[in-house]
Write a protein that holds these residues in place. Structure first.
Motif, mmCIF file in Angstrom:
data_model
loop_
_atom_site.group_PDB
_atom_site.id
_atom_site.type_symbol
_atom_site.label_atom_id
_atom_site.label_comp_id
_atom_site.label_asym_id
_atom_site.label_seq_id
_atom_site.Cartn_x
_atom_site.Cartn_y
_atom_site.Cartn_z
ATOM 1 N N TRP A 39 0.855 -1.181 0.000
ATOM 2 C CA TRP A 39 0.000 0.000 0.000
ATOM 3 C C TRP A 39 0.892 1.233 0.000
ATOM 4 O O TRP A 39 1.847 1.320 0.790
ATOM 5 N N TYR A 40 0.553 2.164 -0.858
ATOM 6 C CA TYR A 40 1.194 3.465 -0.922
ATOM 7 C C TYR A 40 0.113 4.521 -0.738
ATOM 8 O O TYR A 40 -1.072 4.239 -0.828
ATOM 9 N N ARG A 41 0.547 5.741 -0.518
ATOM 10 C CA ARG A 41 -0.417 6.832 -0.451
ATOM 11 C C ARG A 41 0.196 8.094 -1.032
ATOM 12 O O ARG A 41 1.412 8.256 -1.064
ATOM 13 N N GLN A 42 -0.700 8.957 -1.484
ATOM 14 C CA GLN A 42 -0.261 10.235 -2.043
ATOM 15 C C GLN A 42 -1.248 11.317 -1.644
ATOM 16 O O GLN A 42 -2.432 11.250 -1.986
ATOM 17 N N ALA A 43 -0.742 12.296 -0.908
ATOM 18 C CA ALA A 43 -1.542 13.452 -0.518
ATOM 19 C C ALA A 43 -1.316 14.561 -1.541
ATOM 20 O O ALA A 43 -0.278 14.591 -2.211
ATOM 21 N N PRO A 44 -2.256 15.484 -1.660
ATOM 22 C CA PRO A 44 -2.106 16.571 -2.627
ATOM 23 C C PRO A 44 -0.805 17.329 -2.418
ATOM 24 O O PRO A 44 -0.481 17.733 -1.295
ATOM 25 N N GLY A 45 -0.065 17.499 -3.501
ATOM 26 C CA GLY A 45 1.190 18.242 -3.424
ATOM 27 C C GLY A 45 2.372 17.434 -2.936
ATOM 28 O O GLY A 45 3.488 17.959 -2.887
ATOM 29 N N ASN A 46 2.123 16.183 -2.573
ATOM 30 C CA ASN A 46 3.199 15.332 -2.048
ATOM 31 C C ASN A 46 3.515 14.208 -3.027
ATOM 32 O O ASN A 46 2.705 13.857 -3.884
ATOM 33 N N GLU A 47 4.698 13.633 -2.867
ATOM 34 C CA GLU A 47 5.044 12.452 -3.639
ATOM 35 C C GLU A 47 4.366 11.220 -3.052
ATOM 36 O O GLU A 47 3.998 11.188 -1.876
ATOM 37 N N ARG A 48 4.235 10.201 -3.897
ATOM 38 C CA ARG A 48 3.678 8.944 -3.416
ATOM 39 C C ARG A 48 4.677 8.301 -2.460
ATOM 40 O O ARG A 48 5.887 8.272 -2.725
ATOM 41 N N GLU A 49 4.189 7.784 -1.340
ATOM 42 C CA GLU A 49 5.066 7.195 -0.343
ATOM 43 C C GLU A 49 4.558 5.830 0.086
ATOM 44 O O GLU A 49 3.356 5.571 0.098
ATOM 45 N N MET A 50 5.507 4.971 0.417
ATOM 46 C CA MET A 50 5.177 3.626 0.860
ATOM 47 C C MET A 50 4.550 3.673 2.241
ATOM 48 O O MET A 50 5.036 4.383 3.124
ATOM 49 N N VAL A 51 3.500 2.909 2.429
ATOM 50 C CA VAL A 51 2.842 2.794 3.724
ATOM 51 C C VAL A 51 3.173 1.449 4.373
ATOM 52 O O VAL A 51 3.610 1.392 5.521
ATOM 53 N N ALA A 52 2.959 0.369 3.625
ATOM 54 C CA ALA A 52 3.206 -0.975 4.162
ATOM 55 C C ALA A 52 3.385 -1.955 3.014
ATOM 56 O O ALA A 52 2.808 -1.756 1.945
ATOM 57 N N THR A 53 4.180 -2.983 3.280
ATOM 58 C CA THR A 53 4.397 -4.023 2.274
ATOM 59 C C THR A 53 4.241 -5.389 2.914
ATOM 60 O O THR A 53 4.447 -5.558 4.127
ATOM 61 N N ILE A 54 3.888 -6.367 2.099
ATOM 62 C CA ILE A 54 3.825 -7.757 2.557
ATOM 63 C C ILE A 54 4.299 -8.642 1.411
ATOM 64 O O ILE A 54 3.814 -8.537 0.289
ATOM 65 N N THR A 55 5.276 -9.485 1.702
ATOM 66 C CA THR A 55 5.832 -10.348 0.665
ATOM 67 C C THR A 55 4.923 -11.550 0.424
ATOM 68 O O THR A 55 3.953 -11.782 1.157
ATOM 69 N N ASN A 56 5.291 -12.342 -0.579
ATOM 70 C CA ASN A 56 4.485 -13.531 -0.858
ATOM 71 C C ASN A 56 4.631 -14.572 0.246
ATOM 72 O O ASN A 56 3.819 -15.486 0.339
ATOM 73 N N SER A 57 5.629 -14.429 1.083
ATOM 74 C CA SER A 57 5.782 -15.337 2.221
ATOM 75 C C SER A 57 5.203 -14.764 3.510
ATOM 76 O O SER A 57 5.267 -15.406 4.552
ATOM 77 N N GLY A 58 4.668 -13.543 3.427
ATOM 78 C CA GLY A 58 3.983 -12.961 4.576
ATOM 79 C C GLY A 58 4.804 -12.018 5.427
ATOM 80 O O GLY A 58 4.304 -11.508 6.443
#
Length: 120
Positions: A39-58
């Protein structure tokens, strides 16, 4: 090609909770489990930033600004990744995007995004 569909965004008061979902309806199970999800997020005027990741192994990883408040999980049989967001703050307001990255090729696909607004 991977097709991702996000849902679950909306308007919530500070301190509230939301759960985002991202499904890959066109993938079969054996293909879905080859992808790491994020999951990433992008607020107005900001760059897209990573929020959380989960690999295929969890294995999971979180941005510092959401640690202890957000939880990423995946249900491979449903080809769905979730983001449980608790203790929401106004600064969490953004468009949240789901991403799938193939573990072998590194190719990435993005969903269309879902708006999260935290306001009283």
């Amino acid at each position: 090609q991977v097709h991702l569909v996000e849902s679950g965004g909306g308007l919530v008061q500070p301190g509230g909770s939301l759960r985002l979902s991202c499904v890959a309806p066109r993938l079969i199970f054996s293909s879905y489990i080859q992808y790491s999800m994020a999951w990433y997020r992008q607020a107005p005027g900001n760059e897209r930033e990573m929020v959380a990741t989960i690999t295929n192994s969890g294995s999971t990883d979180y941005a510092d600004f959401v640690k202890g408040r957000f939880t990423i999980s995946r249900n491979n049989s449903r080809k769905t990744v979730y983001l449980q967001m608790n203790g929401l703050k106004p600064e969490d307001t953004a468009v949240y995007y789901c991403s799938a990255v193939h573990s072998a090729t590194g190719s990435a696909t993005w969903g269309q995004g879902t708006q999260v607004t935290v306001s009283s």
